[in-house]
Design a protein around this motif. Structure first.
Motif, PDB file in Angstrom:
ATOM      1  N   VAL A 119       0.839  -1.204   0.000  1.00 42.97           N
ATOM      2  CA  VAL A 119       0.000   0.000   0.000  1.00 42.97           C
ATOM      3  C   VAL A 119       0.871   1.250   0.000  1.00 42.97           C
ATOM      4  N   LEU A 120       1.897   1.275   0.843  1.00 47.12           N
ATOM      5  CA  LEU A 120       2.782   2.439   0.911  1.00 47.12           C
ATOM      6  C   LEU A 120       3.542   2.651  -0.400  1.00 47.12           C
ATOM      7  N   THR A 121       3.947   1.574  -1.050  1.00 47.77           N
ATOM      8  CA  THR A 121       4.611   1.687  -2.354  1.00 47.77           C
ATOM      9  C   THR A 121       3.670   2.310  -3.377  1.00 47.77           C
ATOM     10  N   HIS A 122       2.425   1.856  -3.388  1.00 51.11           N
ATOM     11  CA  HIS A 122       1.450   2.412  -4.333  1.00 51.11           C
ATOM     12  C   HIS A 122       1.196   3.898  -4.057  1.00 51.11           C
ATOM     13  N   ILE A 123       1.273   4.299  -2.794  1.00 50.54           N
ATOM     14  CA  ILE A 123       1.041   5.702  -2.446  1.00 50.54           C
ATOM     15  C   ILE A 123       2.265   6.555  -2.758  1.00 50.54           C
ATOM     16  N   TYR A 124       3.416   6.170  -2.202  1.00 51.50           N
ATOM     17  CA  TYR A 124       4.610   7.009  -2.289  1.00 51.50           C
ATOM     18  C   TYR A 124       5.319   6.933  -3.632  1.00 51.50           C
ATOM     19  N   GLU A 125       5.433   5.750  -4.210  1.00 50.81           N
ATOM     20  CA  GLU A 125       6.202   5.591  -5.442  1.00 50.81           C
ATOM     21  C   GLU A 125       5.337   5.676  -6.696  1.00 50.81           C
ATOM     22  N   ASP A 126       4.179   5.017  -6.647  1.00 48.90           N
ATOM     23  CA  ASP A 126       3.319   4.983  -7.830  1.00 48.90           C
ATOM     24  C   ASP A 126       2.352   6.175  -7.887  1.00 48.90           C
ATOM     25  N   HIS A 127       2.165   6.831  -6.728  1.00 52.13           N
ATOM     26  CA  HIS A 127       1.257   7.981  -6.617  1.00 52.13           C
ATOM     27  C   HIS A 127      -0.175   7.635  -7.016  1.00 52.13           C
ATOM     28  N   TYR A 128      -0.601   6.431  -6.638  1.00 52.95           N
ATOM     29  CA  TYR A 128      -1.952   5.983  -6.939  1.00 52.95           C
ATOM     30  C   TYR A 128      -2.944   6.541  -5.936  1.00 52.95           C
ATOM     31  N   THR A 129      -4.168   6.691  -6.393  1.00 52.21           N
ATOM     32  CA  THR A 129      -5.269   7.085  -5.509  1.00 52.21           C
ATOM     33  C   THR A 129      -5.782   5.839  -4.788  1.00 52.21           C
ATOM     34  N   ALA A 130      -6.623   6.059  -3.791  1.00 54.16           N
ATOM     35  CA  ALA A 130      -7.227   4.936  -3.074  1.00 54.16           C
ATOM     36  C   ALA A 130      -8.024   4.054  -4.034  1.00 54.16           C
ATOM     37  N   GLU A 131      -8.701   4.676  -4.975  1.00 59.74           N
ATOM     38  CA  GLU A 131      -9.487   3.911  -5.946  1.00 59.74           C
ATOM     39  C   GLU A 131      -8.587   3.026  -6.809  1.00 59.74           C
ATOM     40  N   GLU A 132      -7.461   3.576  -7.257  1.00 56.61           N
ATOM     41  CA  GLU A 132      -6.525   2.789  -8.073  1.00 56.61           C
ATOM     42  C   GLU A 132      -5.908   1.654  -7.266  1.00 56.61           C
ATOM     43  N   ILE A 133      -5.576   1.925  -6.015  1.00 53.90           N
ATOM     44  CA  ILE A 133      -5.016   0.878  -5.154  1.00 53.90           C
ATOM     45  C   ILE A 133      -6.035  -0.236  -4.957  1.00 53.90           C
ATOM     46  N   ALA A 134      -7.282   0.138  -4.734  1.00 55.87           N
ATOM     47  CA  ALA A 134      -8.336  -0.870  -4.559  1.00 55.87           C
ATOM     48  C   ALA A 134      -8.465  -1.746  -5.798  1.00 55.87           C
ATOM     49  N   GLN A 135      -8.412  -1.147  -6.970  1.00 52.62           N
ATOM     50  CA  GLN A 135      -8.515  -1.923  -8.209  1.00 52.62           C
ATOM     51  C   GLN A 135      -7.338  -2.878  -8.355  1.00 52.62           C
ATOM     52  N   ILE A 136      -6.137  -2.390  -8.109  1.00 49.53           N
ATOM     53  CA  ILE A 136      -4.939  -3.208  -8.254  1.00 49.53           C
ATOM     54  C   ILE A 136      -4.919  -4.362  -7.255  1.00 49.53           C
ATOM     55  N   MET A 137      -5.381  -4.081  -6.040  1.00 44.82           N
ATOM     56  CA  MET A 137      -5.325  -5.079  -4.968  1.00 44.82           C
ATOM     57  C   MET A 137      -6.626  -5.891  -4.855  1.00 44.82           C
ATOM     58  N   HIS A 138      -7.533  -5.714  -5.803  1.00 45.44           N
ATOM     59  CA  HIS A 138      -8.797  -6.468  -5.848  1.00 45.44           C
ATOM     60  C   HIS A 138      -9.555  -6.394  -4.529  1.00 45.44           C
ATOM     61  N   THR A 139      -9.750  -5.176  -4.089  1.00 45.10           N
ATOM     62  CA  THR A 139     -10.471  -4.975  -2.838  1.00 45.10           C
ATOM     63  C   THR A 139     -11.404  -3.780  -3.000  1.00 45.10           C
ATOM     64  N   ASP A 140     -12.003  -3.383  -1.936  1.00 44.85           N
ATOM     65  CA  ASP A 140     -12.942  -2.274  -1.940  1.00 44.85           C
ATOM     66  C   ASP A 140     -12.218  -0.987  -1.552  1.00 44.85           C
ATOM     67  N   ILE A 141     -12.590   0.098  -2.189  1.00 41.35           N
ATOM     68  CA  ILE A 141     -11.957   1.381  -1.909  1.00 41.35           C
ATOM     69  C   ILE A 141     -12.069   1.749  -0.430  1.00 41.35           C
ATOM     70  N   ASN A 142     -13.182   1.415   0.190  1.00 43.87           N
ATOM     71  CA  ASN A 142     -13.378   1.768   1.593  1.00 43.87           C
ATOM     72  C   ASN A 142     -12.395   1.037   2.514  1.00 43.87           C
ATOM     73  N   LEU A 143     -12.019  -0.174   2.147  1.00 43.41           N
ATOM     74  CA  LEU A 143     -11.025  -0.889   2.942  1.00 43.41           C
ATOM     75  C   LEU A 143      -9.655  -0.227   2.796  1.00 43.41           C
ATOM     76  N   VAL A 144      -9.331   0.226   1.586  1.00 42.51           N
ATOM     77  CA  VAL A 144      -8.068   0.935   1.363  1.00 42.51           C
ATOM     78  C   VAL A 144      -8.056   2.242   2.156  1.00 42.51           C
ATOM     79  N   VAL A 145      -9.150   2.974   2.097  1.00 41.86           N
ATOM     80  CA  VAL A 145      -9.230   4.247   2.820  1.00 41.86           C
ATOM     81  C   VAL A 145      -9.111   4.006   4.324  1.00 41.86           C
TER      82      VAL A 145
END
Length: 169
Positions: A119-145
């Motif tokens: 999650v931290l890599t997706h935030i700091y290095e990839d600069h992904y949003t919570a929605e993008e992280i949720a899609q990549i990690m096959h989960t719900d945006i609310n769990l990422v948030v």
């Protein structure tokens, strides 16, 4: 229970069983997972019947949501068996932050399903949003948030984001 201890519950399970798959973790813990028809709006529930532990999932949920509900119910198994002995824990809505047991189960769920470093890599290095992280990690945006908010509360320099506590209603 304190936040750091909640994290340790999820991390311990992942490390001990070598997987983030909640169905495999449940099996290792001796929890019987069943899919049930005709649950209506009920997402799932955790119960103990004659010392047998069960996670019952609504069979109409998609696979990603079944994983989330299963991991959430594992949180109840690890933290709230004393409450369950007084009655079944039913999930109509996940991410209920007004209920301490539900919040705690959600944190354990996020620790089981979402690797902190990823999650931290997706935030700091990839600069992904919570929605993008949720899609990549096959989960719900609310769990990422929720995970980001929890990491923020633990001292990571992350911006908290809003999530809907009623999105599963």
């Amino acid at each position: 229970m304190q936040s750091d201890k909640l994290i340790m519950v999820g991390e311990r399970l992942v490390k001990k069983y070598g997987t983030r798959n909640p169905f495999e973790i449940a099996e290792c813990l001796g929890i019987i997972v069943k899919e049930c028809p005709d649950f209506g709006p009920l997402k799932g529930m955790y119960t103990i019947i004659k010392r047998n532990r069960f996670i019952l999932l609504n069979d109409t949920l998609d696979d990603d949501m079944k994983r989330i509900v299963c991991a959430h119910e594992i949180g109840h198994d690890q933290l709230h068996r004393d409450i369950v002995k007084r009655g079944v824990m039913k999930e109509f809505t996940l991410y209920d932050m007004k209920s301490k047991p539900e919040y705690e189960a959600n944190i354990v769920c996020s620790e089981i399903l979402l690797d902190t470093e990823e999650v931290l890599t997706h935030i700091y290095e990839d600069h992904y949003t919570a929605e993008e992280i949720a899609q990549i990690m096959h989960t719900d945006i609310n769990l990422v948030v929720l995970k980001v908010a929890h990491l923020s509360a633990l001292g990571y320099g992350l911006n908290r984001q809003d999530y809907k506590s009623d999105f599963l209603k």
